[in-house]
Design a protein around this motif. Structure first.
Motif, PDB file in Angstrom:
ATOM      1  N   GLU A 124      22.815 -12.732  27.568  1.00 57.39           N
ATOM      2  CA  GLU A 124      22.636 -11.414  27.096  1.00 57.39           C
ATOM      3  C   GLU A 124      21.017 -11.307  26.763  1.00 57.39           C
ATOM      4  N   LYS A 125      20.754 -12.084  26.058  1.00 57.90           N
ATOM      5  CA  LYS A 125      19.087 -12.029  25.621  1.00 57.90           C
ATOM      6  C   LYS A 125      18.213 -12.216  27.042  1.00 57.90           C
ATOM      7  N   THR A 126      18.583 -13.151  27.728  1.00 52.97           N
ATOM      8  CA  THR A 126      17.937 -13.414  29.149  1.00 52.97           C
ATOM      9  C   THR A 126      18.013 -12.104  29.764  1.00 52.97           C
ATOM     10  N   ALA A 127      19.043 -11.451  30.088  1.00 50.86           N
ATOM     11  CA  ALA A 127      19.187 -10.401  30.968  1.00 50.86           C
ATOM     12  C   ALA A 127      18.522  -9.311  30.290  1.00 50.86           C
ATOM     13  N   PHE A 128      18.546  -8.959  29.014  1.00 55.45           N
ATOM     14  CA  PHE A 128      17.905  -7.979  28.464  1.00 55.45           C
ATOM     15  C   PHE A 128      16.376  -8.022  28.469  1.00 55.45           C
ATOM     16  N   LEU A 129      16.126  -9.133  28.109  1.00 56.07           N
ATOM     17  CA  LEU A 129      14.498  -9.200  28.315  1.00 56.07           C
ATOM     18  C   LEU A 129      13.994  -9.239  29.760  1.00 56.07           C
ATOM     19  N   ALA A 130      14.684  -9.565  30.871  1.00 55.12           N
ATOM     20  CA  ALA A 130      14.224  -9.495  32.200  1.00 55.12           C
ATOM     21  C   ALA A 130      14.313  -7.833  32.391  1.00 55.12           C
ATOM     22  N   LEU A 131      15.309  -7.082  32.028  1.00 52.14           N
ATOM     23  CA  LEU A 131      15.442  -5.741  32.486  1.00 52.14           C
ATOM     24  C   LEU A 131      14.393  -5.109  31.615  1.00 52.14           C
ATOM     25  N   LEU A 132      13.927  -5.467  30.453  1.00 51.24           N
ATOM     26  CA  LEU A 132      12.785  -4.782  29.795  1.00 51.24           C
ATOM     27  C   LEU A 132      11.577  -4.753  30.727  1.00 51.24           C
ATOM     28  N   GLN A 133      11.330  -5.880  31.439  1.00 55.80           N
ATOM     29  CA  GLN A 133      10.198  -6.050  32.410  1.00 55.80           C
ATOM     30  C   GLN A 133      10.207  -4.811  33.524  1.00 55.80           C
ATOM     31  N   GLU A 134      11.488  -4.221  33.625  1.00 52.57           N
ATOM     32  CA  GLU A 134      11.522  -3.398  34.833  1.00 52.57           C
ATOM     33  C   GLU A 134      10.975  -2.063  34.575  1.00 52.57           C
ATOM     34  N   PRO A 135      10.142  -1.577  35.346  1.00 59.08           N
ATOM     35  CA  PRO A 135       9.552  -0.144  35.027  1.00 59.08           C
ATOM     36  C   PRO A 135      10.349   0.986  35.025  1.00 59.08           C
ATOM     37  N   LYS A 136      11.553   0.966  35.644  1.00 60.76           N
ATOM     38  CA  LYS A 136      12.481   1.956  35.589  1.00 60.76           C
ATOM     39  C   LYS A 136      13.346   1.903  34.165  1.00 60.76           C
ATOM     40  N   THR A 137      13.284   0.688  33.810  1.00 56.56           N
ATOM     41  CA  THR A 137      14.155   0.382  32.412  1.00 56.56           C
ATOM     42  C   THR A 137      13.278   1.057  31.390  1.00 56.56           C
ATOM     43  N   GLN A 138      11.931   0.710  31.651  1.00 55.45           N
ATOM     44  CA  GLN A 138      11.119   1.334  30.468  1.00 55.45           C
ATOM     45  C   GLN A 138      10.984   2.740  30.602  1.00 55.45           C
ATOM     46  N   GLU A 139      10.951   3.404  31.830  1.00 57.85           N
ATOM     47  CA  GLU A 139      11.225   4.779  32.003  1.00 57.85           C
ATOM     48  C   GLU A 139      12.447   5.383  31.204  1.00 57.85           C
ATOM     49  N   ARG A 140      13.563   4.632  31.406  1.00 57.45           N
ATOM     50  CA  ARG A 140      14.822   5.157  30.871  1.00 57.45           C
ATOM     51  C   ARG A 140      14.565   5.085  29.141  1.00 57.45           C
ATOM     52  N   ILE A 141      14.204   4.035  28.785  1.00 59.59           N
ATOM     53  CA  ILE A 141      14.070   4.013  27.268  1.00 59.59           C
ATOM     54  C   ILE A 141      13.082   4.853  26.779  1.00 59.59           C
ATOM     55  N   ALA A 142      12.019   5.338  27.444  1.00 60.71           N
ATOM     56  CA  ALA A 142      11.042   6.212  26.819  1.00 60.71           C
ATOM     57  C   ALA A 142      11.554   7.610  26.936  1.00 60.71           C
ATOM     58  N   HIS A 143      12.223   7.822  28.038  1.00 62.34           N
ATOM     59  CA  HIS A 143      13.054   9.112  28.089  1.00 62.34           C
ATOM     60  C   HIS A 143      14.016   9.486  26.975  1.00 62.34           C
ATOM     61  N   LEU A 144      14.870   8.426  26.845  1.00 55.15           N
ATOM     62  CA  LEU A 144      15.947   8.456  25.606  1.00 55.15           C
ATOM     63  C   LEU A 144      15.203   8.753  24.301  1.00 55.15           C
ATOM     64  N   ILE A 145      14.066   7.923  23.957  1.00 53.59           N
ATOM     65  CA  ILE A 145      13.500   8.272  22.645  1.00 53.59           C
ATOM     66  C   ILE A 145      12.809   9.652  22.695  1.00 53.59           C
ATOM     67  N   GLU A 146      12.182  10.151  23.833  1.00 54.00           N
ATOM     68  CA  GLU A 146      11.549  11.438  23.679  1.00 54.00           C
ATOM     69  C   GLU A 146      12.552  12.363  23.664  1.00 54.00           C
ATOM     70  N   THR A 147      13.823  12.601  24.605  1.00 53.78           N
ATOM     71  CA  THR A 147      14.489  13.540  24.537  1.00 53.78           C
ATOM     72  C   THR A 147      15.921  13.522  24.001  1.00 53.78           C
ATOM     73  N   GLY A 148      16.280  12.152  23.663  1.00 53.54           N
ATOM     74  CA  GLY A 148      17.678  11.984  23.155  1.00 53.54           C
ATOM     75  C   GLY A 148      18.801  11.842  24.233  1.00 53.54           C
ATOM     76  N   LYS A 149      18.494  11.974  25.450  1.00 52.64           N
ATOM     77  CA  LYS A 149      19.156  11.872  26.633  1.00 52.64           C
ATOM     78  C   LYS A 149      18.976  10.783  27.494  1.00 52.64           C
ATOM     79  N   PRO A 150      20.022  10.381  28.031  1.00 51.98           N
ATOM     80  CA  PRO A 150      19.676   9.205  29.171  1.00 51.98           C
ATOM     81  C   PRO A 150      19.079   9.590  30.326  1.00 51.98           C
ATOM     82  N   LEU A 151      18.236   9.057  30.938  1.00 50.02           N
ATOM     83  CA  LEU A 151      17.628   9.138  32.286  1.00 50.02           C
ATOM     84  C   LEU A 151      18.348   8.627  33.390  1.00 50.02           C
ATOM     85  N   ARG A 152      18.812   9.298  34.299  1.00 51.83           N
ATOM     86  CA  ARG A 152      19.661   8.682  35.653  1.00 51.83           C
ATOM     87  C   ARG A 152      18.467   8.535  36.670  1.00 51.83           C
ATOM     88  N   ASN A 153      17.780   7.354  36.916  1.00 54.95           N
ATOM     89  CA  ASN A 153      16.902   6.985  37.784  1.00 54.95           C
ATOM     90  C   ASN A 153      17.102   6.039  38.772  1.00 54.95           C
TER      91      ASN A 153
END
Length: 153
Positions: A124-153
């Protein structure tokens, strides 16, 4: 009582604003001393309580799992890709789903062998850290923090 407070403070309670201390000086000093004493006892009380809890403590047995292995992973990935073909999942959903399938299936482990919680958490840790390197994952995290809503990209 109210008469004693009035006599000691020299003011009528109605004359005092919300931001004024309505306690007489002696009462306030006594309360401060009690608060200080309470803070000094806090650590000792917490330690005593923790030690009392230790008497009945028994460590939890680590969880073990029979995971489906590579065959189960292939089936889960196939299901995620099918959802994408039907328009129910984005390309990045497939990336996330593929990583999740790897974790849930045991990461290539033999289905006959038992996997323990530590092994699954490492996957799980390996998969999570790999996903954190993905730009689209970073976009999803940033959008969730800013709006409180998930981003479907």
């Amino acid at each position: 009582d109210l008469d004693r407070v009035r006599a000691t403070s020299g003011k009528d309670m109605g004359e005092l604003g919300a931001d004024h201390d309505v306690m007489p000086r002696g009462v306030a000093q006594a309360r401060h001393a009690l608060d200080h004493l309470h803070k000094q006892r806090l650590l000792a009380d917490a330690k005593a309580r923790a030690l009392a809890m230790v008497e009945d403590f028994a460590p939890v047995e680590p969880a073990s799992y029979h995971l489906p292995g590579p065959g189960g992973e292939a089936l889960l990935v196939q299901m995620v890709e099918g959802m994408a073909r039907l328009g129910h999942a984005s390309r990045h959903d497939v990336v996330v789903g593929t990583k999740l399938a790897h974790v849930l299936a045991g990461g290539g482990a033999d289905p006959i062998e038992i996997s323990d919680e530590r092994q699954v958490m490492a996957l799980e840790k390996t998969a999570f850290l790999a996903l954190l390197q993905e730009p689209k994952t970073q976009e999803r995290i940033a959008h969730l923090i800013e709006t409180g809503k998930p981003l479907r990209n």
